[in-house]
Motif scaffolding. Structure first.
Motif, PDB file in Angstrom:
ATOM      1  N   ALA A 150      -7.979 -15.628  63.423  1.00 33.11           N
ATOM      2  CA  ALA A 150      -7.381 -16.433  64.488  1.00 33.11           C
ATOM      3  C   ALA A 150      -8.456 -17.164  65.280  1.00 33.11           C
ATOM      4  N   GLN A 151      -9.589 -16.509  65.499  1.00 28.98           N
ATOM      5  CA  GLN A 151     -10.686 -17.147  66.222  1.00 28.98           C
ATOM      6  C   GLN A 151     -11.184 -18.384  65.482  1.00 28.98           C
ATOM      7  N   ASP A 152     -11.332 -18.287  64.165  1.00 32.76           N
ATOM      8  CA  ASP A 152     -11.834 -19.419  63.390  1.00 32.76           C
ATOM      9  C   ASP A 152     -10.819 -20.547  63.282  1.00 32.76           C
ATOM     10  N   LEU A 153      -9.533 -20.210  63.313  1.00 30.68           N
ATOM     11  CA  LEU A 153      -8.494 -21.227  63.143  1.00 30.68           C
ATOM     12  C   LEU A 153      -8.079 -21.879  64.459  1.00 30.68           C
ATOM     13  N   ALA A 154      -8.587 -21.367  65.570  1.00 30.17           N
ATOM     14  CA  ALA A 154      -8.264 -21.950  66.869  1.00 30.17           C
ATOM     15  C   ALA A 154      -8.707 -23.408  66.906  1.00 30.17           C
ATOM     16  N   GLY A 155      -7.798 -24.280  67.286  1.00 31.06           N
ATOM     17  CA  GLY A 155      -8.125 -25.693  67.388  1.00 31.06           C
ATOM     18  C   GLY A 155      -8.084 -26.463  66.091  1.00 31.06           C
ATOM     19  N   THR A 156      -7.681 -25.809  64.988  1.00 31.57           N
ATOM     20  CA  THR A 156      -7.573 -26.486  63.693  1.00 31.57           C
ATOM     21  C   THR A 156      -6.109 -26.847  63.436  1.00 31.57           C
ATOM     22  N   ALA A 157      -5.888 -27.500  62.289  1.00 32.95           N
ATOM     23  CA  ALA A 157      -4.530 -27.889  61.925  1.00 32.95           C
ATOM     24  C   ALA A 157      -3.728 -26.739  61.329  1.00 32.95           C
ATOM     25  N   THR A 158      -4.352 -25.607  61.074  1.00 29.90           N
ATOM     26  CA  THR A 158      -3.657 -24.453  60.492  1.00 29.90           C
ATOM     27  C   THR A 158      -2.973 -23.640  61.581  1.00 29.90           C
ATOM     28  N   GLY A 159      -1.660 -23.511  61.470  1.00 30.42           N
ATOM     29  CA  GLY A 159      -0.925 -22.725  62.440  1.00 30.42           C
ATOM     30  C   GLY A 159      -1.031 -21.241  62.153  1.00 30.42           C
ATOM     31  N   VAL A 160      -0.989 -20.443  63.198  1.00 31.25           N
ATOM     32  CA  VAL A 160      -1.108 -18.986  63.088  1.00 31.25           C
ATOM     33  C   VAL A 160       0.109 -18.325  63.713  1.00 31.25           C
ATOM     34  N   VAL A 161       0.762 -17.462  62.948  1.00 32.80           N
ATOM     35  CA  VAL A 161       1.789 -16.566  63.466  1.00 32.80           C
ATOM     36  C   VAL A 161       1.247 -15.149  63.293  1.00 32.80           C
ATOM     37  N   ALA A 162       1.261 -14.355  64.345  1.00 35.92           N
ATOM     38  CA  ALA A 162       0.629 -13.034  64.302  1.00 35.92           C
ATOM     39  C   ALA A 162       1.615 -11.944  64.685  1.00 35.92           C
ATOM     40  N   VAL A 163       1.540 -10.835  63.945  1.00 35.98           N
ATOM     41  CA  VAL A 163       2.297  -9.622  64.261  1.00 35.98           C
ATOM     42  C   VAL A 163       1.293  -8.544  64.646  1.00 35.98           C
ATOM     43  N   ALA A 164       1.457  -7.968  65.826  1.00 34.07           N
ATOM     44  CA  ALA A 164       0.609  -6.865  66.279  1.00 34.07           C
ATOM     45  C   ALA A 164       1.491  -5.642  66.459  1.00 34.07           C
ATOM     46  N   SER A 165       1.244  -4.605  65.659  1.00 30.88           N
ATOM     47  CA  SER A 165       2.091  -3.422  65.634  1.00 30.88           C
ATOM     48  C   SER A 165       1.318  -2.205  66.132  1.00 30.88           C
ATOM     49  N   GLY A 166       2.032  -1.308  66.823  1.00 31.83           N
ATOM     50  CA  GLY A 166       1.398  -0.079  67.301  1.00 31.83           C
ATOM     51  C   GLY A 166       2.422   0.984  67.615  1.00 31.83           C
ATOM     52  N   ARG A 167       1.951   2.184  67.919  1.00 33.81           N
ATOM     53  CA  ARG A 167       2.862   3.286  68.232  1.00 33.81           C
ATOM     54  C   ARG A 167       3.601   3.047  69.545  1.00 33.81           C
ATOM     55  N   THR A 168       2.867   2.551  70.529  1.00 33.12           N
ATOM     56  CA  THR A 168       3.412   2.274  71.854  1.00 33.12           C
ATOM     57  C   THR A 168       2.899   0.913  72.305  1.00 33.12           C
ATOM     58  N   PRO A 169       3.471   0.324  73.355  1.00 30.47           N
ATOM     59  CA  PRO A 169       2.919  -0.940  73.855  1.00 30.47           C
ATOM     60  C   PRO A 169       1.442  -0.835  74.214  1.00 30.47           C
ATOM     61  N   GLU A 170       1.016   0.341  74.703  1.00 28.48           N
ATOM     62  CA  GLU A 170      -0.383   0.504  75.079  1.00 28.48           C
ATOM     63  C   GLU A 170      -1.312   0.555  73.872  1.00 28.48           C
ATOM     64  N   ALA A 171      -0.748   0.873  72.695  1.00 30.36           N
ATOM     65  CA  ALA A 171      -1.558   0.997  71.480  1.00 30.36           C
ATOM     66  C   ALA A 171      -1.652  -0.304  70.697  1.00 30.36           C
ATOM     67  N   VAL A 172      -0.972  -1.339  71.154  1.00 27.50           N
ATOM     68  CA  VAL A 172      -1.010  -2.628  70.457  1.00 27.50           C
ATOM     69  C   VAL A 172      -2.326  -3.330  70.771  1.00 27.50           C
ATOM     70  N   ILE A 173      -3.012  -3.747  69.720  1.00 23.67           N
ATOM     71  CA  ILE A 173      -4.308  -4.411  69.854  1.00 23.67           C
ATOM     72  C   ILE A 173      -4.166  -5.872  69.465  1.00 23.67           C
ATOM     73  N   GLY A 174      -4.850  -6.742  70.183  1.00 18.31           N
ATOM     74  CA  GLY A 174      -5.043  -8.107  69.727  1.00 18.31           C
ATOM     75  C   GLY A 174      -4.038  -9.133  70.185  1.00 18.31           C
ATOM     76  N   ALA A 175      -2.914  -8.735  70.792  1.00 20.07           N
ATOM     77  CA  ALA A 175      -1.872  -9.701  71.126  1.00 20.07           C
ATOM     78  C   ALA A 175      -2.392 -10.782  72.085  1.00 20.07           C
ATOM     79  N   GLU A 176      -3.062 -10.371  73.147  1.00 24.05           N
ATOM     80  CA  GLU A 176      -3.582 -11.353  74.097  1.00 24.05           C
ATOM     81  C   GLU A 176      -4.672 -12.206  73.472  1.00 24.05           C
ATOM     82  N   PHE A 177      -5.471 -11.606  72.625  1.00 22.81           N
ATOM     83  CA  PHE A 177      -6.524 -12.365  71.946  1.00 22.81           C
ATOM     84  C   PHE A 177      -5.908 -13.461  71.083  1.00 22.81           C
TER      85      PHE A 177
END
Length: 285
Positions: A150-177
Motif C-alpha cells: 500500500a505504501q508503494d502504491l500510494a499516489g499511483t493509478a493502482t487502486g487498493v482495497v484492503a481487508v484487516a482482520s483480527g480477533r478483536t478491534p484492538e488486535a487489528v493491524i494496519g487499518a489506519e496505515f
C-alpha cells in the motif's frame, strides 16, 4: 467438528523470475529509535537502518537478533516483516507479536541501544504498473507483510482495497496505515464482532468488488483466508500471491530449514526465505 484446512504452503510455486537480482542484503548495528507496546499483544519497533530503508522492496523482511553484543543468546535471529520504511529518514518499522523467549528478549531493547539487523531479505510481491486494482487480505500480524505494498502504491493509478482482520478491534493491524496511504476502501473484520468468518467475508467482498474486481490478490496470515482469496481469484480471473511465515535460522538460504514442503521431482522444496516469502498460490480450482 471443524473441517481441516489444506496447508497453503503445500500449494505454492515461486513467482516467475524477473531477470534482475534483488537488492543485496546487508547488516546494520541499527539504533533503536522507538520501541513501545502496540495494541493487543504487539510491539512497535523503529530502527535506523539506512541501506535497508532505501533498498527494501514491498513484502521483504529482516532478521532481528535478540542478543546484545557479547551475550550468548538467544542465538537465532527472528524474521520480521518490514511494516513501513522511510528512505529519506533511513528508518524501518516493524510490528511484531510476543510469542516466545526470543521475542520477549526483543522487547527489552530501548531507545539508543543497537540491534543487529540483516536485510532486506527474500522475494517480495510483484504488482505490475498496469494493474488497475489490488486486494490486500491480512490477518493479525500477517498484515505487516502487506502494508509496504500500500505504501508503494500510494499516489499511483493502482487502486487498493484492503481487508484487516483480527480477533478483536484492538488486535487489528494496519487499518489506519492503509487509509493514510489512500486506499480506496479499508474493511476491518473481527472475531469478536462476528465479521471475520469466511462466509461473511466472501459475501462482503463479492458484493463490494464484483463490478470492478482486482486482478491481483495479496494475502498473509491465515490459510482459511488464503483459500478464500483463491476462490475469489477463480471468480475474478485474478492471481493470488501469498506471503508465508516460517521459523528461520538464517534467512539467507544457507540452513535450508524453512522449506515449503512442496517438491518438484528430485528437487528440494522452495525455501521460504530465499524463493519467497511471497509465492503464487496454485490449485485453487
Amino acid at each position: 467438528m471443524t473441517t481441516a484446512v489444506r496447508a497453503v504452503r503445500d500449494h505454492v510455486t515461486p513467482l516467475p523470475a524477473t531477470g534482475a537480482d534483488g537488492p543485496a542484503p546487508t547488516w546494520h548495528h541499527a539504533e533503536v529509535l522507538e520501541h513501545r507496546p502496540e495494541a493487543d499483544r504487539y510491539q512497535y519497533l523503529r530502527l535506523h537502518a539506512p541501506t535497508i530503508a532505501r533498498t527494501a522492496a514491498a513484502g521483504q523482511f529482516v532478521m532481528l537478533t535478540a542478543a546484545r553484543h557479547r551475550e550468548r543468546g538467544p542465538v537465532l535471529p527472528r524474521p520480521m516483516a518490514i511494516y513501513r520504511r522511510d528512505a529519506e529518514a533511513g528508518t524501518i518499522e516493524v510490528v511484531y507479536g510476543v510469542v516466545g523467549d526470543g521475542t520477549r528478549k526483543l522487547t527489552t531493547f530501548t531507545a539508543g541501544e543497537a540491534m543487529l539487523v540483516v536485510g532486506p531479505l527474500g522475494r517480495g510481491f510483484a504488482v505490475p504498473a498496469d494493474t488497475e486494482r489490488v486486494l490486500l487480505v491480512g490477518r493479525g500480524i500477517g498484515t505487516c507483510s502487506l502494508t509496504t505494498v500500500a505504501q508503494d502504491l500510494a499516489g499511483t493509478a493502482t487502486g487498493v482495497v484492503a481487508v484487516a482482520s483480527g480477533r478483536t478491534p484492538e488486535a487489528v493491524i494496519g487499518a489506519e496505515f492503509y487509509r493514510d496511504c489512500g486506499a480506496e476502501q479499508v474493511l476491518t473484520v473481527t472475531d469478536a464482532e462476528g465479521t471475520s468468518g469466511v462466509e461473511h467475508l466472501r459475501r462482503l467482498l463479492t458484493s463490494t468488488l464484483d463490478e470492478a474486481p482486482p486482478r491481483r490478490i495479496l494475502t498473509c496470515g491465515s490459510d482459511r483466508l488464503a483459500w478464500l482469496c483463491g476462490e475469489l481469484a477463480d471468480r475474478w480471473d485474478a492471481e493470488v500471491q501469498v506471503s508465508l511465515e516460517a521459523h528461520m535460522a538464517c534467512g539467507l538460504g544457507y540452513c535450508h530449514g524453512c522449506a515449503t514442503g512442496t517438491r518438484s521431482g528430485p528437487e528440494e522444496s522452495p525455501l521460504i526465505c530465499k524463493d519467497g516469502p511471497v509465492f503464487r498460490l496454485e490449485g485453487t480450482r
